[in-house]
Enzyme design. Sequence first.
Site, short mmCIF file in Angstrom:
data_model
loop_
_atom_site.label_atom_id
_atom_site.label_comp_id
_atom_site.label_asym_id
_atom_site.label_seq_id
_atom_site.Cartn_x
_atom_site.Cartn_y
_atom_site.Cartn_z
N ARG A 174 0.84 -1.19 0.00
CA ARG A 174 0.00 0.00 0.00
C ARG A 174 0.88 1.25 0.00
NH1 ARG A 174 -1.75 0.44 4.48
NH2 ARG A 174 -1.24 -1.57 5.39
N TYR A 180 -1.78 -3.52 -6.95
CA TYR A 180 -1.48 -4.33 -5.77
C TYR A 180 -2.52 -4.25 -4.66
CZ TYR A 180 1.00 -6.89 -2.33
OH TYR A 180 1.33 -7.86 -1.41
N LYS A 237 -9.56 -2.35 1.81
CA LYS A 237 -9.25 -1.21 2.70
C LYS A 237 -10.02 0.05 2.28
CE LYS A 237 -5.98 -3.78 4.58
NZ LYS A 237 -6.11 -4.42 5.88
N SER A 276 -1.32 -4.16 10.21
CA SER A 276 -1.03 -5.09 9.11
C SER A 276 0.25 -5.86 9.40
CB SER A 276 -0.84 -4.32 7.81
OG SER A 276 -2.03 -3.64 7.47
N ASP A 293 -9.30 -9.95 9.00
CA ASP A 293 -8.75 -8.61 8.74
C ASP A 293 -9.72 -7.46 9.07
OD1 ASP A 293 -6.58 -6.99 7.82
OD2 ASP A 293 -7.59 -6.69 5.92
N ARG A 304 1.88 -12.26 -0.86
CA ARG A 304 0.54 -12.55 -0.34
C ARG A 304 -0.08 -13.78 -1.01
NH1 ARG A 304 -1.68 -8.98 3.81
NH2 ARG A 304 -0.01 -7.47 4.08
O1 SAT Z 1 -3.67 -3.44 2.35
S1 SAT Z 1 -3.49 -4.83 1.89
O2 SAT Z 1 -4.79 -5.37 1.56
O3 SAT Z 1 -2.62 -4.85 0.72
C1 SAT Z 1 -2.82 -5.76 3.13
C2 SAT Z 1 -2.69 -5.09 4.44
O4 SAT Z 1 -1.93 -4.14 4.57
O5 SAT Z 1 -3.35 -5.53 5.41
MN MN Z 2 -5.08 -5.55 7.20
#
Ligand code: SAT
Ligand code: MN
Length: 580
Positions: A70, A198, A207, A249, A276, A365
């Site tokens: 990110r 990404y 997010k 994260s 998450d 990932r």
């Molecule tokens: O933001 S991502 O979905 O790429 C992964 C994370 O930071 O939790």
């Molecule tokens: Mn996360």
Amino acid sequence: MTTTNDQLIAWVDDIARLTRPAKVHWCDGSEAERDQLIAQMLASGELLELNQDTHPNCYLHRSDPTDVARVEHLTYVCTADPADVGPNNHWMAPDEAHQQMDALFDGCMEGRTLYVIPYCMGPIDSPYARSGVQITDSPYVVVNMGLMTRMGRKALARIERGERFVRGLHSVGELDPERRFIMHFPEALTIKSYGSGYGGNALLGKKCHALRIASWQARDEGWLAEHMLIVGVESPEGETHYLACAFPSACGKTNLAMLLPPASHAGWKIWTVGDDIAWLHVDDSGQLRAINPEAGYFGVVPGTNPKTNRNAYDMIRHDAIFTNVAVTEDNQPWWEDKGEGTPALDWQGRPWSPGNGKAAHPNSRFTVSAQQNPAWSPRAEDPRGVPISAIVFGGRRRELAPLVYEAQDWQHGVLVGAGMASETTAAATAKVGVVRRDPMAMKPFCGYNFADYWAHWLQIGERTTTPPKVFHVNWFRQDEDGRYLWPGFGENLRVLRWIIARCAGRIDARDTAIGRLPHPTDLDIAGLDLSAETLESLLAVDTAGWREELGQIGDYLDEFGDRVPDALHEVRARILSRLD
Ligand code: SAT
Ligand code: MN
């Protein structure tokens, strides 16, 4: 496929006029569609087939080497009043932001296909679920959204029944880091993301929608959108408690959410509701409940092995998409601490030999459907969500923060969340290992002013009949030589058991200035190689250190000025006076 929703048709037409794609494809979410997209990406090289004997239906995607995490410095929240987004977000005026983004989107899909992805965040028949439509020119995004959300016909049907939906426009553009922006317009329920393919930059349901836009919507509508896993802990007697836990994260949320009870804990079961994101609502009886808006996991690969997370290790052996891992000679995916095999090519496809640095990218990932998780909770599909017994905050702290402590009450719990800090990880493009404040693990994700957010948290507590207990954990304490003091992983269940016993009112705790800690005899450490001294340091309260910490938390709150609720200042003063 198209739709009966005129607003949606008009929006897609507008975007097609701006981006000028060769083709428009409405995603129905079918298996045939997914198979066709995978075949197309194998042909274009966007996906590479992994060893189909050892890893059936597993594929590898190598992202652009400059596009691996990110980009918080390029992420904006655009609202009429800059004060609404607070010092915790980058702000731009909506008109200026639209202008800047539309210039980037102008003609950017020429020769490409524009995909329209209707998706639903949350169980499809849940009143707590919310809809969105993402437009993208990336088939990789379509296939990932198919795993991470309820995507296609059923989601579109919700929108056709008249539900408002979040509009997300995404293009990979030229993947130029100089032409990359992730912009949010919460007042218009709109997202525009350009220049990255990404994860959190491109899978807009995650997010961008489920946290940044949803946190804003949740404030208006009286609920919470949080960066939390949701886990059910079932005792041998069959009693299940659900915990909602916020960690930054890459601090082990996925591992905790699908923890495998150690051999010493026969009869205990762990059920993953989410790994998450949690959307939390107070129901009519005053009980806090949670749904997981997602349908899959986008988890960190390195470190996943049968000892750290057997469930994840098994779950990613089939029907998974890997991004930026290495491969072995016989084309199996490989990553650091996998525990078997040797890499032949690194994450960029270059020949790898020992001494060449990391073979898999530290933020590589996997994407898989949640249903592949052996610990997947059937309650993850419950439209009413699960009742939450406790909120658990945590961070990665070498020092100071004890293994576990309980807040004195909800208000103190909100201060514990607001004061959270953690060492940074590879999930964002910034320096790794620096301690930064990360309130409720929402620093990169809260779509509005943190001061208003803390006030909203205080109000949610008031609306519950009995607010859930709030805890703070730290699995990452180290000694002077950098050795971890606590074994972590499956053994974290011992700490969860203490938390649950506290929630059920079965045991007391040692009251200290910073909160309630376990009596050492109440934490079951039987069979662990853990000395009495180590346990003592894990449960110690370093008075001088905490005085300094609370000073820093005070300075941090002051950055948000007089919008910060008085209650937080009062709790902080109360703790400081108890430390003296
Ligand atoms: O933001 S991502 O979905 O790429 C992964 C994370 O930071 O939790
Ligand atoms: Mn996360």
